[in-house]
Design a protein around this motif. Structure first.
Motif, mmCIF file in Angstrom:
data_model
loop_
_atom_site.group_PDB
_atom_site.id
_atom_site.type_symbol
_atom_site.label_atom_id
_atom_site.label_comp_id
_atom_site.label_asym_id
_atom_site.label_seq_id
_atom_site.Cartn_x
_atom_site.Cartn_y
_atom_site.Cartn_z
ATOM 1 N N ALA A 325 0.826 -1.203 0.000
ATOM 2 C CA ALA A 325 0.000 0.000 0.000
ATOM 3 C C ALA A 325 0.863 1.256 0.000
ATOM 4 O O ALA A 325 0.541 2.244 -0.665
ATOM 5 N N GLN A 326 1.974 1.231 0.739
ATOM 6 C CA GLN A 326 2.869 2.391 0.761
ATOM 7 C C GLN A 326 3.513 2.611 -0.596
ATOM 8 O O GLN A 326 3.601 3.754 -1.080
ATOM 9 N N ALA A 327 3.964 1.527 -1.233
ATOM 10 C CA ALA A 327 4.567 1.651 -2.559
ATOM 11 C C ALA A 327 3.551 2.183 -3.569
ATOM 12 O O ALA A 327 3.861 3.063 -4.383
ATOM 13 N N ALA A 328 2.336 1.655 -3.516
ATOM 14 C CA ALA A 328 1.294 2.116 -4.440
ATOM 15 C C ALA A 328 0.943 3.573 -4.177
ATOM 16 O O ALA A 328 0.734 4.353 -5.118
ATOM 17 N N TYR A 329 0.886 3.955 -2.907
ATOM 18 C CA TYR A 329 0.554 5.336 -2.545
ATOM 19 C C TYR A 329 1.604 6.302 -3.083
ATOM 20 O O TYR A 329 1.273 7.371 -3.615
ATOM 21 N N ASP A 330 2.874 5.937 -2.965
ATOM 22 C CA ASP A 330 3.951 6.794 -3.481
ATOM 23 C C ASP A 330 3.821 6.974 -4.993
ATOM 24 O O ASP A 330 3.989 8.090 -5.516
ATOM 25 N N VAL A 331 3.539 5.886 -5.692
ATOM 26 C CA VAL A 331 3.389 5.967 -7.146
ATOM 27 C C VAL A 331 2.179 6.814 -7.516
ATOM 28 O O VAL A 331 2.242 7.697 -8.392
ATOM 29 N N GLN A 332 1.076 6.588 -6.851
ATOM 30 C CA GLN A 332 -0.152 7.307 -7.182
ATOM 31 C C GLN A 332 -0.003 8.802 -6.936
ATOM 32 O O GLN A 332 -0.481 9.612 -7.737
ATOM 33 N N ARG A 333 0.629 9.194 -5.842
ATOM 34 C CA ARG A 333 0.832 10.609 -5.563
ATOM 35 C C ARG A 333 1.674 11.257 -6.664
ATOM 36 O O ARG A 333 1.395 12.376 -7.105
ATOM 37 N N ALA A 334 2.723 10.555 -7.096
ATOM 38 C CA ALA A 334 3.584 11.112 -8.137
ATOM 39 C C ALA A 334 2.839 11.237 -9.465
ATOM 40 O O ALA A 334 2.994 12.235 -10.178
ATOM 41 N N TYR A 335 2.021 10.258 -9.800
ATOM 42 C CA TYR A 335 1.279 10.296 -11.053
ATOM 43 C C TYR A 335 0.182 11.358 -11.026
ATOM 44 O O TYR A 335 -0.157 11.927 -12.068
ATOM 45 N N ASP A 336 -0.356 11.623 -9.845
ATOM 46 C CA ASP A 336 -1.433 12.613 -9.727
ATOM 47 C C ASP A 336 -0.920 14.050 -9.713
ATOM 48 O O ASP A 336 -1.665 14.974 -10.049
#
Length: 482
Positions: A325-336
């Motif tokens: 979840a932390q890895a996905a959250y980091d990616v999602q924040r960067a993409y957003d």
């Protein structure tokens, strides 16, 4: 602290006001959040003193424990708290939708979920302690408590646990979320002071952020946001009032401590609500709604309260979920958010530039192994510290996958590997056009699958062997601090 955040802090210090470090809101904000400001008795681990809560800024509800060391009064407070929180939580269970997924049984999910907002991370921790101290209590037998108290404890425990889950918005600390979107001119530790942080973000007219933050250090102007109260207030006001036994005096004294934070909390809600919600935050809220629905179902089916601690397999499984979840959250924040992506551009994990040339018909292999692999040439001023063969993704085309071919002298060549359609030629719009501004990064959501863990009954002896089935008993409610 990242380079850009450090730079933003220096700029905030120079200009006297906090600097934005996000262009979108990276959390879901409910249309009707429950603001919850708990206070505890100093020197006690989980002795509630008071709480102010509610969903209407103009109608806060104040709950007070006149004598926090009195067990009966503490659980009367818990019952009163349950009378406010449980109807709010259970009100979201009335409207549901049926979710159908491939290769999975359909299930019911609520259309919306509750959201608890506390001032700071310490408020989250105390909420979890309050849940632990109440969820094992019984409404019959020795030392009975009102029937709604154990149920309140289960929900408080649940919200406290979800607050630790990366990207979850079911329970949030206002100071953390504000600091995730603005950089102040003070340290991260000082940002935990909600009044000081808001002073930097929205200083009063004629005052700088530094001056407003200095004002926040005066407990007479801005009492602590809890759960610990100011020592001077404890000694000079609270202790004499408790000794006198005047409930009215205690209530009014605690109201003066909570009302300033109540106003700050709704100011924080307004500031966060003014930011547009990031696309991924909406998707993460769906997972929150699913988690909340599953918890409600467990309670409805009569399952026992959450155990004190996980078994070996359960703990490993929880850790794996949170890491993903932390890895996905980091990616999602960067993409957003291009401001977040800028951090990775500085580190060489992402680059942006202009497309100067494309070869949309490029193929690799022959015969049946022949594959369409369009080439894209990008001119960039960013440092690219990625080796050839690195898998890449792009915020502009989230379903697209690419691979780095080469990088040097300000020119990057990559080939698109997926997200082009299934035809012999790329689908329209899937290959960037010359002159288009693009961004690619090694941050992708192609994570490794969850580790294969043994069944609970097959826990190896090195980790304590198969755990015994949990059976509630009277010892559950006993704590070391009591």
């Amino acid at each position: 602290m990242s380079i850009l955040t450090s730079l933003a802090r220096l700029r905030a210090l120079k200009e006297g006001v906090a600097q934005p470090i996000a262009t979108v809101r990276h959390c879901h904000l409910s249309a009707r959040p429950m603001v919850f400001i708990p206070l505890k008795l100093s020197g006690e681990a989980a002795a509630p003193l008071a709480a102010m809560l509610g969903t209407d800024p103009a109608a806060p509800r104040l709950l007070v424990v006149p004598q926090p060391r009195n067990r009966d009064l503490r659980f009367a407070f818990a019952a009163e708290l349950a009378g406010v929180l449980l109807p709010y939580v259970e009100g979201f269970l009335e409207r549901t939708e049926t979710v159908e997924k491939k290769n999975a049984d359909p299930y019911e999910r609520v259309l919306d979920a509750p959201q608890l907002l506390v001032p700071n991370r310490a408020g989250v921790a105390f909420t979890g302690l309050l849940g632990r101290s109440t969820r094992f209590r019984r409404s019959e037998g020795p030392y009975p408590v009102p029937a709604e108290v154990p149920l309140l404890g289960r929900w408080l425990t649940y919200f406290g646990e979800r607050a630790a889950y990366p990207g979850s918005s079911l329970m949030m600390a206002a100071s953390e979320e504000l600091a995730r979107h603005w950089a102040s001119g003070q340290s991260g530790l000082e940002d935990a002071n909600l009044a000081a942080l808001l002073g930097w973000i929205a200083p009063p007219e004629g005052r700088t952020g530094a001056q407003a933050a200095e004002d926040a250090e005066d407990p007479l102007l801005w009492p602590p946001a809890g759960p610990v109260t100011d020592p001077g207030f404890d000694a000079e006001v609270l202790a004499p009032a408790i000794e006198e036994g005047s409930t009215e005096r205690i209530t009014e004294a605690l109201r003066t401590q909570l009302e300033p934070t109540w106003r700050l909390m709704w100011q924080a809600v307004g500031l966060l609500g003014a930011l547009p919600e990031g696309p991924s935050a909406t998707a993460r809220w769906e997972f929150d709604r699913g988690s909340f629905s599953a918890m409600a179902q467990q309670i409805a089916e009569g399952s026992p309260p959450q155990a004190r601690r996980d078994g070996a397999v359960g703990a490993a499984s929880r850790l794996a979920r949170m890491e993903r979840a932390q890895a996905a959250y980091d990616v999602q924040r960067a993409y957003d958010d291009p401001l977040v992506m800028a951090e990775y551009r500085l580190s060489g994990e992402a680059f942006a530039g202009e497309v100067v040339e494309t070869d949309p018909d490029n193929v690799e292999g022959e015969g049946r192994s022949r594959k369409l692999r369009p080439l894209v040439h990008i001119k960039t001023d960013d440092p690219v510290r990625l080796p050839p063969g690195t898998a890449l993704g792009t915020p502009g085309r989230r379903s697209q996958g690419a691979q780095l071919v080469s990088a040097g002298d300000g020119l990057v060549i990559l080939k698109i590997t997926k997200g082009m359609g299934r035809g012999r030629t790329p689908a329209p719009g899937t290959v960037p056009e010359p002159g288009e501004r693009v961004c690619y990064t090694s941050l992708t959501d192609d994570f490794q699958g969850s580790p294969t863990l043994p069944e609970r009954e097959r826990t190896p002896w090195t980790h304590g062997g198969p755990p015994q089935d949990y059976v509630p008993n009277d010892d559950d409610a006993r704590e070391e601090w009591e």
